[in-house]
Design a protein around this motif. Structure first.
Motif, PDB file in Angstrom:
ATOM      1  N   ILE A   1       2.030 -47.627 -24.283  1.00 45.36           N
ATOM      2  CA  ILE A   1       0.963 -48.133 -24.858  1.00 45.36           C
ATOM      3  C   ILE A   1       0.796 -46.795 -25.944  1.00 45.36           C
ATOM      4  O   ILE A   1       0.493 -45.798 -24.862  1.00 45.36           O
ATOM      5  CB  ILE A   1      -0.166 -47.608 -23.813  1.00 45.36           C
ATOM      6  CG1 ILE A   1      -0.706 -49.412 -23.366  1.00 45.36           C
ATOM      7  CG2 ILE A   1      -1.500 -48.135 -25.088  1.00 45.36           C
ATOM      8  CD1 ILE A   1      -1.348 -49.728 -21.879  1.00 45.36           C
ATOM      9  N   VAL A   2       1.087 -46.911 -26.678  1.00 42.57           N
ATOM     10  CA  VAL A   2       0.911 -45.278 -28.194  1.00 42.57           C
ATOM     11  C   VAL A   2      -1.402 -45.884 -28.486  1.00 42.57           C
ATOM     12  O   VAL A   2      -0.939 -46.700 -28.829  1.00 42.57           O
ATOM     13  CB  VAL A   2       1.679 -45.660 -29.159  1.00 42.57           C
ATOM     14  CG1 VAL A   2       1.003 -44.408 -29.930  1.00 42.57           C
ATOM     15  CG2 VAL A   2       2.479 -45.429 -28.098  1.00 42.57           C
ATOM     16  N   GLU A   3      -1.929 -45.260 -27.854  1.00 43.19           N
ATOM     17  CA  GLU A   3      -2.712 -45.482 -28.330  1.00 43.19           C
ATOM     18  C   GLU A   3      -3.387 -45.555 -29.247  1.00 43.19           C
ATOM     19  O   GLU A   3      -4.649 -46.215 -29.543  1.00 43.19           O
ATOM     20  CB  GLU A   3      -4.206 -44.322 -27.624  1.00 43.19           C
ATOM     21  CG  GLU A   3      -3.751 -43.809 -25.807  1.00 43.19           C
ATOM     22  CD  GLU A   3      -4.946 -43.889 -25.394  1.00 43.19           C
ATOM     23  OE1 GLU A   3      -5.754 -44.260 -25.501  1.00 43.19           O
ATOM     24  OE2 GLU A   3      -4.419 -43.973 -24.238  1.00 43.19           O
ATOM     25  N   ALA A   4      -2.532 -44.445 -30.624  1.00 41.35           N
ATOM     26  CA  ALA A   4      -2.815 -45.150 -32.298  1.00 41.35           C
ATOM     27  C   ALA A   4      -2.823 -46.509 -31.937  1.00 41.35           C
ATOM     28  O   ALA A   4      -3.102 -47.087 -33.863  1.00 41.35           O
ATOM     29  CB  ALA A   4      -2.814 -43.781 -32.515  1.00 41.35           C
ATOM     30  N   ASP A   5      -1.848 -46.561 -32.092  1.00 46.60           N
ATOM     31  CA  ASP A   5      -1.119 -48.093 -32.467  1.00 46.60           C
ATOM     32  C   ASP A   5      -1.229 -49.119 -31.403  1.00 46.60           C
ATOM     33  O   ASP A   5      -0.823 -50.210 -31.673  1.00 46.60           O
ATOM     34  CB  ASP A   5       0.403 -48.202 -32.427  1.00 46.60           C
ATOM     35  CG  ASP A   5      -0.018 -47.369 -33.482  1.00 46.60           C
ATOM     36  OD1 ASP A   5      -0.317 -47.079 -35.059  1.00 46.60           O
ATOM     37  OD2 ASP A   5       1.278 -45.886 -33.018  1.00 46.60           O
ATOM     38  N   TYR A   6      -2.360 -49.263 -30.742  1.00 47.57           N
ATOM     39  CA  TYR A   6      -2.706 -50.227 -29.872  1.00 47.57           C
ATOM     40  C   TYR A   6      -4.227 -51.023 -29.675  1.00 47.57           C
ATOM     41  O   TYR A   6      -4.999 -50.739 -30.122  1.00 47.57           O
ATOM     42  CB  TYR A   6      -2.928 -49.735 -27.562  1.00 47.57           C
ATOM     43  CG  TYR A   6      -3.051 -51.136 -27.038  1.00 47.57           C
ATOM     44  CD1 TYR A   6      -2.112 -51.426 -26.493  1.00 47.57           C
ATOM     45  CD2 TYR A   6      -4.536 -50.817 -26.476  1.00 47.57           C
ATOM     46  CE1 TYR A   6      -3.020 -52.165 -25.871  1.00 47.57           C
ATOM     47  CE2 TYR A   6      -4.617 -51.495 -25.570  1.00 47.57           C
ATOM     48  CZ  TYR A   6      -3.585 -52.661 -25.524  1.00 47.57           C
ATOM     49  OH  TYR A   6      -4.159 -53.788 -24.285  1.00 47.57           O
ATOM     50  N   ALA A   7      -3.339 -52.943 -29.352  1.00 44.61           N
ATOM     51  CA  ALA A   7      -4.665 -53.273 -29.978  1.00 44.61           C
ATOM     52  C   ALA A   7      -4.411 -55.077 -28.489  1.00 44.61           C
ATOM     53  O   ALA A   7      -3.465 -55.308 -28.744  1.00 44.61           O
ATOM     54  CB  ALA A   7      -5.268 -53.284 -31.150  1.00 44.61           C
TER      55      ALA A   7
END
Length: 141
Positions: free
Chosen positions: A95-101
């Motif tokens: 999980i890359v927080e900026a690109d996670y949904a």
């Protein structure tokens, strides 16, 4: 165990999620997990953050997204897999927080299964409403 990385880069947004899982072939119903179809089951009880090694506790909604994605390919899995039961155990998420949904979980696990069983890829188009920021998936069905 196999890892699949789901990536979308479009004007205005990007999604990224890596998923590591394994297919466990069983002769009887699994003791753990949730039924996705007649023979395909999902276990997301022991998931780790692939980058930090820490344990992740998925929400009911996240597990439901994984079930949706597996549901899209479960029929194809059952056609090529002879085992009476197949337990898909999700082991880690990248999980890359900026690109996670959360919405990325469904196509990520579907893509993982396509790789695991050499299934024909399903088209899944991620759409983001720029006004609300909400994502939807078009499975091209």
């Amino acid at each position: 165990m196999r890892t699949h990385r789901y990536k979308v880069q479009k004007g205005g947004f990007g999604l990224f999620l890596g998923i590591a899982a394994e297919a466990i072939r069983l002769s009887a119903l699994p003791a753990d997990g949730t039924s996705v179809s007649n023979r395909v089951w999902l276990d997301a009880s022991e998931v780790h953050n692939a980058y930090y090694g820490s344990r992740l506790t998925l929400t009911e909604s996240e597990v439901a997204s994984l079930q949706v994605g597996l549901g899209k390919v479960s029929g194809a899995i059952e056609l090529v897999e002879s085992s009476p039961c197949i337990l898909i155990a999700v082991r880690a998420l990248e999980i890359v927080e900026a690109d996670y949904a959360e919405v990325a979980l469904a196509p990520a696990i579907a893509g993982w299964a396509e790789s695991e069983w050499s299934l024909a890829p399903r088209r899944c188009n991620a759409i983001r409403d720029s006004t609300t920021g909400q994502y939807t998936l078009d499975w091209d069905e």
